[in-house]
Design a protein around this motif. Structure first.
Motif, PDB file in Angstrom:
ATOM      1  N   LYS A  74       0.842  -1.196   0.000  1.00 62.61           N
ATOM      2  CA  LYS A  74       0.000   0.000   0.000  1.00 62.61           C
ATOM      3  C   LYS A  74       0.877   1.246   0.000  1.00 62.61           C
ATOM      4  CE  LYS A  74      -3.982   1.619   2.755  1.00 62.61           C
ATOM      5  NZ  LYS A  74      -4.999   1.496   1.719  1.00 62.61           N
ATOM      6  N   ARG A  75       0.460   2.271  -0.675  1.00 63.66           N
ATOM      7  CA  ARG A  75       1.231   3.509  -0.681  1.00 63.66           C
ATOM      8  C   ARG A  75       1.049   4.238   0.653  1.00 63.66           C
ATOM      9  NH1 ARG A  75       0.410   8.782  -4.697  1.00 63.66           N
ATOM     10  NH2 ARG A  75       1.960  10.092  -3.637  1.00 63.66           N
ATOM     11  N   LEU A  76       2.138   4.393   1.375  1.00 72.22           N
ATOM     12  CA  LEU A  76       2.097   5.065   2.678  1.00 72.22           C
ATOM     13  C   LEU A  76       3.244   6.072   2.720  1.00 72.22           C
ATOM     14  CD1 LEU A  76       1.421   1.944   4.939  1.00 72.22           C
ATOM     15  CD2 LEU A  76      -0.232   3.714   4.296  1.00 72.22           C
ATOM     16  N   ASP A  77       2.964   7.289   2.284  1.00 67.16           N
ATOM     17  CA  ASP A  77       4.003   8.321   2.191  1.00 67.16           C
ATOM     18  C   ASP A  77       4.295   8.986   3.526  1.00 67.16           C
ATOM     19  OD1 ASP A  77       4.114   7.934  -0.553  1.00 67.16           O
ATOM     20  OD2 ASP A  77       2.581   9.469  -0.956  1.00 67.16           O
ATOM     21  N   ASN A  78       3.299   9.031   4.400  1.00 70.27           N
ATOM     22  CA  ASN A  78       3.406   9.819   5.626  1.00 70.27           C
ATOM     23  C   ASN A  78       3.050   8.995   6.857  1.00 70.27           C
ATOM     24  OD1 ASN A  78       3.785  12.464   4.188  1.00 70.27           O
ATOM     25  ND2 ASN A  78       1.727  11.971   3.437  1.00 70.27           N
ATOM     26  N   ILE A  79       3.470   9.501   8.001  1.00 72.96           N
ATOM     27  CA  ILE A  79       3.112   8.902   9.290  1.00 72.96           C
ATOM     28  C   ILE A  79       2.483   9.992  10.150  1.00 72.96           C
ATOM     29  CG2 ILE A  79       4.028   7.903  11.433  1.00 72.96           C
ATOM     30  CD1 ILE A  79       6.212   6.599   9.696  1.00 72.96           C
ATOM     31  N   ILE A  80       1.430   9.630  10.875  1.00 73.88           N
ATOM     32  CA  ILE A  80       0.862  10.527  11.886  1.00 73.88           C
ATOM     33  C   ILE A  80       0.839   9.758  13.207  1.00 73.88           C
ATOM     34  CG2 ILE A  80      -1.127  11.844  12.697  1.00 73.88           C
ATOM     35  CD1 ILE A  80      -1.986  12.221   9.808  1.00 73.88           C
ATOM     36  N   GLU A  81       1.480  10.331  14.222  1.00 72.14           N
ATOM     37  CA  GLU A  81       1.419   9.748  15.553  1.00 72.14           C
ATOM     38  C   GLU A  81       0.599  10.664  16.451  1.00 72.14           C
ATOM     39  OE1 GLU A  81       4.156   8.258  19.339  1.00 72.14           O
ATOM     40  OE2 GLU A  81       5.159   9.009  17.546  1.00 72.14           O
ATOM     41  N   PHE A  82      -0.399  10.090  17.098  1.00 69.26           N
ATOM     42  CA  PHE A  82      -1.234  10.839  18.040  1.00 69.26           C
ATOM     43  C   PHE A  82      -0.604  10.747  19.428  1.00 69.26           C
ATOM     44  CE2 PHE A  82      -4.008   9.352  14.674  1.00 69.26           C
ATOM     45  CZ  PHE A  82      -4.777  10.465  14.376  1.00 69.26           C
ATOM     46  N   GLY A  83      -0.511  11.880  20.109  1.00 71.63           N
ATOM     47  CA  GLY A  83      -0.019  11.869  21.486  1.00 71.63           C
ATOM     48  C   GLY A  83       1.309  11.168  21.626  1.00 71.63           C
ATOM     49  N   ASN A 232      -6.692   6.568   2.096  1.00 76.18           N
ATOM     50  CA  ASN A 232      -5.594   5.608   1.962  1.00 76.18           C
ATOM     51  C   ASN A 232      -4.727   5.580   3.224  1.00 76.18           C
ATOM     52  OD1 ASN A 232      -4.355   3.606   0.291  1.00 76.18           O
ATOM     53  ND2 ASN A 232      -2.573   4.936   0.199  1.00 76.18           N
ATOM     54  N   PHE A 233      -5.089   4.703   4.148  1.00 71.59           N
ATOM     55  CA  PHE A 233      -4.351   4.654   5.414  1.00 71.59           C
ATOM     56  C   PHE A 233      -4.347   3.250   6.008  1.00 71.59           C
ATOM     57  CE2 PHE A 233      -8.763   5.546   6.658  1.00 71.59           C
ATOM     58  CZ  PHE A 233      -8.971   4.626   7.669  1.00 71.59           C
ATOM     59  N   VAL A 234      -3.396   3.031   6.876  1.00 76.49           N
ATOM     60  CA  VAL A 234      -3.378   1.917   7.826  1.00 76.49           C
ATOM     61  C   VAL A 234      -3.284   2.562   9.200  1.00 76.49           C
ATOM     62  CG1 VAL A 234      -2.088  -0.058   8.705  1.00 76.49           C
ATOM     63  CG2 VAL A 234      -2.274   0.298   6.235  1.00 76.49           C
ATOM     64  N   PHE A 235      -4.109   2.106  10.121  1.00 72.78           N
ATOM     65  CA  PHE A 235      -4.204   2.730  11.447  1.00 72.78           C
ATOM     66  C   PHE A 235      -3.961   1.668  12.501  1.00 72.78           C
ATOM     67  CE2 PHE A 235      -7.160   5.787  14.062  1.00 72.78           C
ATOM     68  CZ  PHE A 235      -6.129   5.962  14.988  1.00 72.78           C
ATOM     69  N   ILE A 236      -2.859   1.802  13.250  1.00 75.48           N
ATOM     70  CA  ILE A 236      -2.567   0.857  14.321  1.00 75.48           C
ATOM     71  C   ILE A 236      -2.862   1.506  15.669  1.00 75.48           C
ATOM     72  CG2 ILE A 236      -0.088   1.458  14.241  1.00 75.48           C
ATOM     73  CD1 ILE A 236       0.389  -1.514  15.177  1.00 75.48           C
ATOM     74  N   ILE A 237      -3.680   0.815  16.463  1.00 75.87           N
ATOM     75  CA  ILE A 237      -4.111   1.304  17.775  1.00 75.87           C
ATOM     76  C   ILE A 237      -3.569   0.346  18.823  1.00 75.87           C
ATOM     77  CG2 ILE A 237      -6.102   1.807  19.236  1.00 75.87           C
ATOM     78  CD1 ILE A 237      -7.661   2.012  16.444  1.00 75.87           C
ATOM     79  N   ILE A 238      -2.827   0.881  19.780  1.00 80.94           N
ATOM     80  CA  ILE A 238      -2.256   0.083  20.865  1.00 80.94           C
ATOM     81  C   ILE A 238      -2.795   0.624  22.175  1.00 80.94           C
ATOM     82  CG2 ILE A 238      -0.153  -0.823  21.920  1.00 80.94           C
ATOM     83  CD1 ILE A 238       0.365   1.078  18.780  1.00 80.94           C
ATOM     84  N   ASP A 239      -3.431  -0.241  22.956  1.00 85.84           N
ATOM     85  CA  ASP A 239      -3.975   0.223  24.235  1.00 85.84           C
ATOM     86  C   ASP A 239      -4.395  -0.968  25.070  1.00 85.84           C
ATOM     87  OD1 ASP A 239      -4.750   2.335  26.021  1.00 85.84           O
ATOM     88  OD2 ASP A 239      -5.295   3.509  24.263  1.00 85.84           O
ATOM     89  N   TYR A 240      -4.598  -0.733  26.355  1.00 86.90           N
ATOM     90  CA  TYR A 240      -5.156  -1.801  27.179  1.00 86.90           C
ATOM     91  C   TYR A 240      -6.677  -1.689  27.127  1.00 86.90           C
ATOM     92  CZ  TYR A 240      -4.653   2.082  30.528  1.00 86.90           C
ATOM     93  OH  TYR A 240      -4.668   3.310  31.133  1.00 86.90           O
ATOM     94  N   GLY A 241      -7.309  -2.839  27.029  1.00 89.66           N
ATOM     95  CA  GLY A 241      -8.761  -2.833  26.904  1.00 89.66           C
ATOM     96  C   GLY A 241      -9.309  -4.216  26.658  1.00 89.66           C
TER      97      GLY A 241
END
Length: 367
Positions: A74-83, A232-241
């Motif tokens: 997949k085309r992934l040119d950029n990264i966005i990190e929240f917090g 066009n994104f892949v979103f990885i979520i890491i958390d306890y739950g």
């Protein structure tokens, strides 16, 4: 004026504060909230809790390996990190990526101006070819083809608290008496009651009396804003739950709300506001439903242990020469009694090549 004084003033405006309003003030109030004051530090030496990226650079190595795997499909040119916390994940992620695989931009979306200052100091230690691609933003605008990372972000989204007693649902709120804050209740409104009844239908269980629980009404806006802004994104979520059935388990009578100060749970959250963390476990079934409403694909739901094992952490751990240190890192990140099973990984995507496969054990059936 202290944060406590500001909370008192807010309570007096309408005679109570809902818990999500209280949590928002405690964590994010400008210059006074826990995450938004000059004393905030997420460095493990000073912080009240520790996150995966702070345990070891091996965590970022695994994240980079997964990014490269996705990039092959997949085309992934950029990264966005929240917090981005202390900036440790960004720092080690970029260090581990070859020149040819560097993203065009590594965006950090951070609410705390004090953490931004710390992140900038950290990132400035990188060579210019890495640090030059990092940019801080306050909203997502005109950014597509993105690998999104939310590491321990959802647990800090303020949620509402509810209580069932004498066969009736109430919302828990904060009031004032004799100039002191205390927990009280108000009648649950119809909208919240409908959501609770829907939860009972899905889990096929009636919530018992004397049962406290949380519902996060902020998930919808958080994800809708992202899904509507990015293509066009892949979103990885890491958390306890948990899955919904685990989240509202009949034995979890006090909910999942936690308060931490100096790596210790505290039980008195109505004093010393702004000096302790507040977190609520993630209802991953709720996230899945929102994704489905937006026609977003759920690629996997697994444990941190499974994700890290299948992104090369054991192979990469040989880079830690001290055997005791290496074993301690792996224990913290992988063991069920530490972070390994408590932390879950959810991966969302708007469109993925059908040849893309994940090897980690999949728990989507639990959702």
């Amino acid at each position: 004026m202290t944060l406590l004084n500001k909370i008192h003033a807010k309570v007096k405006q309408k005679n109570y504060l809902t818990f999500d309003e209280y949590m928002e003030m405690c964590l994010y109030y400008p210059d006074l909230g826990y995450y938004n004051n000059q004393d905030i530090s997420l460095d493990p030496k000073n912080s009240d809790f520790i996150t995966g990226p702070e345990v070891s650079f091996l965590y970022a190595d695994s994240m980079a390996q997964f990014y490269l795997k996705c990039k092959g499909h997949k085309r992934l040119d950029n990264i966005i990190e929240f917090g981005a916390g202390s900036g440790e994940l960004c720092y080690n992620f970029l260090k581990s990526i070859s020149n040819k695989d560097l993203p065009k931009k590594y965006y950090i979306l951070e609410k705390s101006k004090y953490l931004i200052d710390q992140q900038k100091i950290k990132i400035a230690k990188l060579p210019k070819k890495y640090s030059g691609i990092v940019e801080w933003i306050d909203k997502i605008e005109n950014i597509d083809n993105v690998f999104l990372i939310a590491n321990e972000v959802l647990d800090a989204l303020p949620a509402k608290l509810f209580l069932k007693k004498e066969n009736k649902f109430y919302e828990k709120v904060i009031k004032i008496k004799n100039n002191k804050l205390f927990f009280s209740t108000i009648d649950c409104n119809d909208s919240s009651k409908d959501k609770i009844l829907n939860i009972e239908k899905r889990i096929e269980l009636e919530i018992p009396n004397n049962y406290s629980f949380e519902i996060n009404f902020m998930y919808e806006k958080f994800f809708s804003d992202i899904f509507s802004a990015i293509e066009n994104f892949v979103f990885i979520i890491i958390d306890y739950g948990y899955s919904e059935k685990e989240f509202y388990h009949i034995d979890r009578t006090a909910g999942t709300l936690q308060y931490y100060k100096k790596n210790t749970k505290i039980t008195s959250p109505l004093t010393e506001q702004g000096t302790f963390d507040i977190s609520i476990s993630v209802d991953f079934s709720g996230v899945k439903r929102i994704a489905e409403q937006h026609a977003i694909e759920l690629l996997t739901y697994t444990t941190q242990t499974q994700f890290l094992l299948n992104t090369g952490i054991l192979e990469n751990s040989c880079r830690v020469k001290n055997e005791f240190e290496r074993n301690n890192i792996l224990k913290n990140l992988l063991f069920p009694t530490d972070m390994g099973e408590n932390f879950k990984i959810m991966i969302l995507c708007d469109d993925m090549n059908s040849n893309f496969q994940l090897q980690s054990k999949d728990y989507r059936h639990k959702l």
